[in-house]
Motif scaffolding. Structure first.
Motif, short mmCIF file in Angstrom:
data_model
loop_
_atom_site.label_atom_id
_atom_site.label_comp_id
_atom_site.label_asym_id
_atom_site.label_seq_id
_atom_site.Cartn_x
_atom_site.Cartn_y
_atom_site.Cartn_z
N ASP A 143 0.82 -1.21 0.00
CA ASP A 143 0.00 0.00 0.00
C ASP A 143 0.85 1.26 0.00
OD1 ASP A 143 -2.30 -1.37 -0.18
OD2 ASP A 143 -2.98 -1.03 1.88
N SER A 144 2.01 1.20 0.64
CA SER A 144 2.83 2.41 0.67
C SER A 144 3.37 2.72 -0.73
CB SER A 144 3.95 2.30 1.70
OG SER A 144 4.86 1.31 1.30
N LYS A 165 0.52 4.33 -2.51
CA LYS A 165 0.35 5.71 -2.03
C LYS A 165 1.38 6.64 -2.68
CE LYS A 165 0.35 8.60 2.08
NZ LYS A 165 0.42 8.69 3.53
N GLN A 214 0.64 9.83 -5.02
CA GLN A 214 1.15 11.16 -4.71
C GLN A 214 1.86 11.76 -5.93
OE1 GLN A 214 1.23 13.43 -1.44
NE2 GLN A 214 1.02 14.23 -3.51
N CYS A 272 -8.20 8.15 0.43
CA CYS A 272 -8.20 7.07 1.44
C CYS A 272 -6.81 6.88 2.04
CB CYS A 272 -8.72 5.77 0.84
SG CYS A 272 -10.49 5.83 0.53
N PHE A 273 -5.78 7.31 1.34
CA PHE A 273 -4.42 7.28 1.89
C PHE A 273 -4.07 8.59 2.58
CE2 PHE A 273 -3.57 3.97 -1.46
CZ PHE A 273 -3.20 2.97 -0.56
#
Ligand SMILES: C[N+](C)(C)CCCC[C@H](N)C(=O)O
Ligand SMILES: O=C(O)CCC(=O)C(=O)O
Ligand SMILES: [Fe+2]
Length: 408
Positions: A161-162, A165, A169, A403-404
């Motif tokens: 997930d990171s 994210k 970004q 959501c992040f």
């Protein structure tokens, strides 16, 4: 790189004001000290809270409207239950207090509303950190290359997930983002896009995969060069995101061109505010007419080339497609000459070689393009070239980012 803040636009737009009118508070009825550096004042038409150095004003109707009590707000669904239409517009609290970092208001009739000071600070007009809806880094080729953004890698992208994210970004800031090492199939391309969002099905299909076989009535399905453009400008709401994956190419040429439309538009805004303003104001039509054996379409979208939010003049969408622009019959005669001048000036900006980012899409490299901001094009090519991809629903991409915890 120049500032990403929206500049005040030219003369014709100077009447612009934030929608939150500032009026001086009249009487101070009550002052309560409630925390080291915070003060509360019940004024005639609003409550003034000075918290962490910022005086913030809250309209009484607004406060009642934002009450988070169980009868006013369903915190499980995050929906308002209160009928705003039933609030007396002259409402004022009967009493106010601060208890444990919470503002407690008692309304006539006895209903009690509680607000945490942190929540108030986050949501007050004065406390808002930025007036921009979407922070961005505008780029030309140098700026983008010097930023050394690394592409996400398929394995990590699909599992971490990171990593997702970070990808989102980058996408939000630059309007483009890449995933590398994706298996060169339509299925894997679909998987990688489904990791981000829902697919927006269009007349071209859900996932599409095409070669230069003229299977559709559009130049994209040829070997010709395509100048920079945004896609589906003929939709009332153009597709938010475009995904490309070149599955194979045996031949020469075919490089992909990317241009940050907002960078060019902001240059225009600085240089010729009146021309910028004209392109924001004059609606034009784009059209897609296809009449082949298998496909019949007639789509039109109407809107200006440059789209800005009326409350802060921030750009949110550019519609630029010279191929699909239709008959210019949406403006009066005396505007036409000025529109062509303005359009030419924007075109000149968009065409500066230093604004062009050229990328050779190779099997494994998937690109996500913000189709409301970044224009794409391609070099002519020879040989068999197969490109697959899809469009994504903009709301779902932005939702994934939020959501992040990202500002989108
Ligand atoms: C991407 N895909 C090949 C499916 C469609 C291409 C659409 C081309 C159209 N002229 C436009 O710019 O919208
Ligand atoms: O062939 C390409 O690289 C892109 C063509 C294009 O503009 C499109 O499919 O939208
Ligand atoms: Fe295109």
């Amino acid at each position: 790189m120049f500032s990403v803040l929206p500049r005040a636009a030219g003369s014709a737009m100077r009447q612009f004001q934030l929608p939150f009118a500032r009026s001086e508070p009249r009487t101070s009825l009550l002052q309560v000290r409630f925390a080291a550096s915070a003060t509360l004042r019940l004024l005639e038409d609003c409550l003034e809270v000075s918290y962490e150095g910022t005086p913030m004003r809250f309209n009484y109707v607004w406060l009642r409207d934002h009450c988070r009590s169980a009868s006013s707000y369903n915190s499980a669904t995050h929906q308002r239950s209160l009928d705003t239409g039933s609030i007396e517009l002259t409402l004022r609290p009967e009493s106010s207090a601060v208890e444990d970092g919470q503002l407690v208001l008692t309304w006539p009739g006895g209903h009690v509303s509680k607000f945490s000071l942190g929540w108030l600070a986050e949501n007050s007009h004065e406390g808002r950190k930025t007036v921009m809806e979407q922070p961005r880094i505008l780029w030309n080729a140098n700026v983008y290359q010097n930023a050394r953004i690394s592409a996400a890698k398929w394995d990590k992208f699909m599992s971490s997930d990171s990593e997702l994210k970070k990808f989102l970004q980058n996408y939000l800031l630059y309007g483009i983002a890449f995933v590398d090492d994706v298996p060169a199939t339509v299925e894997a391309t679909e998987e990688v896009t489904r990791r981000v969002s829902l697919i927006r099905e269009t007349t071209y299909g859900r996932m599409w995969s095409f070669t230069s076989d003229f299977s559709r009535g559009d130049t994209a399905y040829s070997q010709l060069a395509l100048d920079r453009h945004t896609d589906t400008s003929y939709f009332q709401e153009p597709c938010g995101i475009q995904v490309f994956h070149c599955l194979r190419h045996e031949g020469t040429g075919g490089k992909t061109l990317l241009v940050d439309g907002f960078y060019a538009a902001e240059k225009l805004r600085q240089r010729s505010p009146e021309n910028f303003e004209l392109l924001c104001r004059v609606p034009i039509r784009h059209e897609y007419i296809e009449n082949t054996e298998n496909h019949r379409n007639h789509m039109t979208g109407i809107g200006p080339v440059l789209n800005i939010y009326p409350w802060n003049n921030e750009l949110y969408m550019i519609r630029y497609n010279n191929y699909d622009r239709s008959v210019m019959n949406t403006m009066p005669h005396d505007t036409i000459r000025r529109w062509y001048v303005a359009h030419r000036e924007l075109t000149t900006e968009l065409r500066w070689p230093e604004n062009e980012l050229w990328v050779k899409l190779t099997p494994g490299k998937v690109i996500f393009i913000d189709n409301w901001r970044v224009l794409h094009g391609r070099e002519s090519f020879t040989g068999l070239r197969q490109l697959c991809g899809c469009y994504l629903t903009r709301d779902d991409v932005l939702s994934a980012a939020r959501c992040f915890g990202l500002q989108a």
